[in-house]
Design an enzyme around this catalytic site. Structure first.
Site, mmCIF file in Angstrom:
data_model
loop_
_atom_site.group_PDB
_atom_site.id
_atom_site.type_symbol
_atom_site.label_atom_id
_atom_site.label_comp_id
_atom_site.label_asym_id
_atom_site.label_seq_id
_atom_site.Cartn_x
_atom_site.Cartn_y
_atom_site.Cartn_z
ATOM 1 C CD GLU A 92 -1.924 -2.294 1.242
ATOM 2 O OE1 GLU A 92 -2.630 -3.415 0.997
ATOM 3 O OE2 GLU A 92 -0.898 -2.941 1.382
ATOM 4 C CG HIS A 136 -11.465 -8.241 5.247
ATOM 5 N ND1 HIS A 136 -10.405 -8.814 5.608
ATOM 6 C CD2 HIS A 136 -10.323 -8.304 3.294
ATOM 7 C CE1 HIS A 136 -9.814 -9.391 5.294
ATOM 8 N NE2 HIS A 136 -9.692 -9.101 4.064
#
Length: 398
Positions: A128, A198
């Site tokens: 990321e 998530h």
């Protein structure tokens, strides 16, 4: 942060991008994205419809979306359509992120690599900070970078790049350079089975960062227009997409052409006189259902539902004007209560509307715990919790 202060740290110059006749090309193109359904006649002609109003080099969505100019889409197909438009109208635009070349885990980039080439739509390693760093560097050189973080929960390794580089570049250089062509997309929020890693909604981490713009849509039409406006805005934008809406059966006719929705402007989804309900993203639909419950069960109590759409800068005036009318405010979001963005809204409204308040401001938010799996329904502020808060506000003011 209010809109006037935000202008000091961001650029207000018109965006640089190549305008093209995307609408005409799209109507002649047989390329179609899975999940998009025609909701109009086959004899499509731009000359017979009025989709947009053009203001210099910006296209603004109007209410008059004529027959033959829209398709039924869910959220992920609307996002795909926006990216398609952005890549078509800006030769410098690129899309990057984990697995985006084959469509991504949510299929939002499906078909784009085939259409625009692997040099413009490409997958990255699982890093990321690398995705954010590459996108910032590309935007700093004058390009348009749309980076995807696969889940908003995984954006934290890139926090230093976003907060200390992207957000501060224009300020620390005295506007000599910037990365205004940067947009970072990130699926966020509860989905029913996501658990700890998530399901999170990390918007408040970024709304505390001057120099960024933070946007989250509630519907396909809003998603496409806001994403195009975000990509073309000359400031770094964090664009959170409520993933529970990606494949929801949303009855939403989305214009097939090129349009934008104004950044920094809230939308009054439902007008009312008794209670103001403020939310964003998927939570707006929860507020709409609670407002309907109130109308049917509380002697016609009418709630005004406001979708902020942009959290940084947020539209203080629209919310304040509503609260001055209703005298009551409820703010709701999925993120935890403590230090959530609802606190910013509540504090600002208390300062601006104190003499108009008829009941304490209420916050209906996620619990101050890690996001649970089996207890998700207890964690989230559903329509029944919001309805209970509406009853409390009305009874307090009587």
């Amino acid at each position: 942060m209010n809109r006037s202060m935000h202008k000091i740290l961001t650029c207000t110059k018109p965006p640089r991008y190549r305008r093209a006749s995307y609408f005409s090309t799209l109507l002649q193109d047989t390329h179609d994205i899975g999940g998009a359904e025609e909701s109009s006649s086959s004899n499509l002609s731009p000359a017979t419809t009025s989709l947009v109003e053009k203001n210099e080099n910006v296209t603004i969505l109007t209410e008059n979306v004529g027959e033959g100019t829209h398709r039924r889409m869910n959220l992920f197909t609307a996002i795909n359509s926006a990216l398609d438009v952005a890549l078509y109208t800006d030769d410098s635009a690129i899309v990057l992120g984990e697995d985006v070349a084959f469509g991504g885990v949510f299929r939002c980039t499906m078909g784009l690599a085939e259409r625009y080439g692997s040099h413009r739509v490409f997958s990255t390693p699982l890093t990321e900070q690398g995705i954010a760093g590459f996108a910032i560097g590309y935007a700093a050189q004058g390009g348009t970078a749309v980076a995807e973080i696969q889940f908003a929960d995984y954006i934290f390794p890139a926090l230093d790049q976003i907060v200390n580089e992207a957000a501060k570049m224009r300020y620390r250089s005295g506007n000599q350079w910037n990365c205004g062509g940067l947009t970072i997309r990130a699926p966020c929020g509860a989905v029913g089975h996501g658990g700890h890693y998530h399901s999170q909604s990390p918007e408040s981490y970024f709304t505390n960062t001057p120099g960024l713009v933070v946007v989250t849509p509630r519907s396909p039409t809003r998603a496409k227009g806001l994403l195009l406006a975000s990509i073309r805005r000359p400031d770094p934008v964090i664009f959170f997409e409520p993933k529970v809406l990606y494949r929801s059966a949303v009855d939403d006719d989305v214009p097939v052409g090129d349009y934008e929705i104004e950044i920094g402007k809230a939308d009054i989804v439902r007008s009312g006189d008794d209670v103001t309900l403020v939310g964003w993203g998927a939570q707006v639909r929860v507020l709409e259902k609670a407002a309907e419950l109130a109308a049917n069960n509380l002697d016609g109590i009418s709630c005004e539902v406001i979708d902020l759409q942009t959290l940084l800068p947020w539209d203080v005036d629209t919310v304040a004007n509503s609260v001055c009318k209703t005298g009551k405010l409820i703010v709701s979001h999925e993120a935890p209560l403590t230090s959530g963005f609802a606190a910013e809204v509540a504090s600002t409204v208390q300062e601006k509307c104190f003499l108009h308040l008829e009941a304490p401001i209420q916050r209906l938010c996620g619990a101050d715990t890690p996001f649970p799996l089996v207890f998700e329904k207890y964690y989230l502020p559903d329509m029944h919790k919001v309805f209970s808060a509406i009853k409390n506000a009305v009874e307090y003011s009587r």
